[in-house]
Design a protein around this motif. Structure first.
Motif, PDB file in Angstrom:
ATOM      1  N   HIS A 176       0.822  -1.210   0.000  1.00 16.76           N
ATOM      2  CA  HIS A 176       0.000   0.000   0.000  1.00 16.76           C
ATOM      3  C   HIS A 176       0.863   1.269   0.000  1.00 16.76           C
ATOM      4  CE1 HIS A 176      -3.138  -2.659   2.167  1.00 16.76           C
ATOM      5  NE2 HIS A 176      -3.605  -2.424   0.958  1.00 16.76           N
ATOM      6  N   ALA A 177       2.173   1.126   0.145  1.00 18.35           N
ATOM      7  CA  ALA A 177       3.054   2.283   0.308  1.00 18.35           C
ATOM      8  C   ALA A 177       3.473   2.867  -1.044  1.00 18.35           C
ATOM      9  CB  ALA A 177       4.289   1.900   1.113  1.00 18.35           C
ATOM     10  N   ASN A 178       3.650   4.188  -1.046  1.00 17.18           N
ATOM     11  CA  ASN A 178       4.143   4.883  -2.238  1.00 17.18           C
ATOM     12  C   ASN A 178       5.665   5.010  -2.170  1.00 17.18           C
ATOM     13  OD1 ASN A 178       4.728   7.029  -0.484  1.00 17.18           O
ATOM     14  ND2 ASN A 178       2.945   8.225  -1.088  1.00 17.18           N
TER      15      ASN A 178
ATOM     16  N   CYS B   3       1.557   5.435   3.231  1.00 17.03           N
ATOM     17  CA  CYS B   3       0.365   4.923   2.559  1.00 17.03           C
ATOM     18  C   CYS B   3       0.017   5.793   1.351  1.00 17.03           C
ATOM     19  CB  CYS B   3      -0.810   4.884   3.535  1.00 17.03           C
ATOM     20  SG  CYS B   3      -2.283   4.105   2.849  1.00 17.03           S
ATOM     21  N   HIS B   4      -0.135   5.161   0.220  1.00 11.89           N
ATOM     22  CA  HIS B   4      -0.499   5.858  -1.013  1.00 11.89           C
ATOM     23  C   HIS B   4      -1.837   6.567  -0.816  1.00 11.89           C
ATOM     24  CE1 HIS B   4      -1.622   6.517  -5.172  1.00 11.89           C
ATOM     25  NE2 HIS B   4      -0.397   6.182  -5.535  1.00 11.89           N
TER      26      HIS B   4
END
Length: 141
Positions: free
Chosen positions: A46-48, A53-54
């Motif tokens: 889910h991380a950018n 978190c994106h």
């Protein structure tokens, strides 16, 4: 059928056909008439590129809570417009909770506010959704 029973039955019918929310890792926490709470745990996927978190994941969580709240009366309802303000970053391992509540419902148009918080109660984002009722129901009534 009580309003809350209808809301729960509506949510069950929607969830059965919702491929996106479970794919993100969302769970329904609570549903009642004009309200819904969904949650997800932020995973590495889910991380950018900043390691947080994106924003699209946060938006999707809020949008799904909005959808379950505005469909809680067994009237097919879709988003007309949505806006989000990001307040703080979600981090890997955080448990994000989106709580949607109906602000106004007039005719076919609704306004819903969704607050996304982490496990500590820190506000991550504020979302406003405008809904529009369309033809049909989620289940035969």
């Amino acid at each position: 059928m009580t309003p809350d029973e209808r809301a729960k039955k509506s949510a069950k019918a929607m969830w059965a056909d919702d491929n996106a929310s479970p794919w993100f890792g969302m769970e329904i926490v609570e549903v009642s008439e004009g309200r819904a709470t969904l949650a997800l745990t932020v995973e590495p996927h889910h991380a950018n590129g900043h390691g947080i978190c994106h924003g699209g994941v946060t938006f999707s969580l809020a949008d799904s809570a909005f959808a379950f709240a505005c469909n809680s009366r067994n009237q097919n309802t879709v988003a007309q417009s949505n806006t989000i303000t990001y307040v703080a970053p979600g981090r890997i391992g955080d448990r994000l909770t989106a709580t949607a509540r109906e602000i106004s419902l007039t005719g076919r148009s609704g306004i819903y506010d969704v607050t996304v918080t982490n496990q500590d109660g820190t506000v991550i984002a504020e979302f406003r959704g405008n809904s529009r009722a369309i033809k049909g129901q989620l289940f035969e009534e």
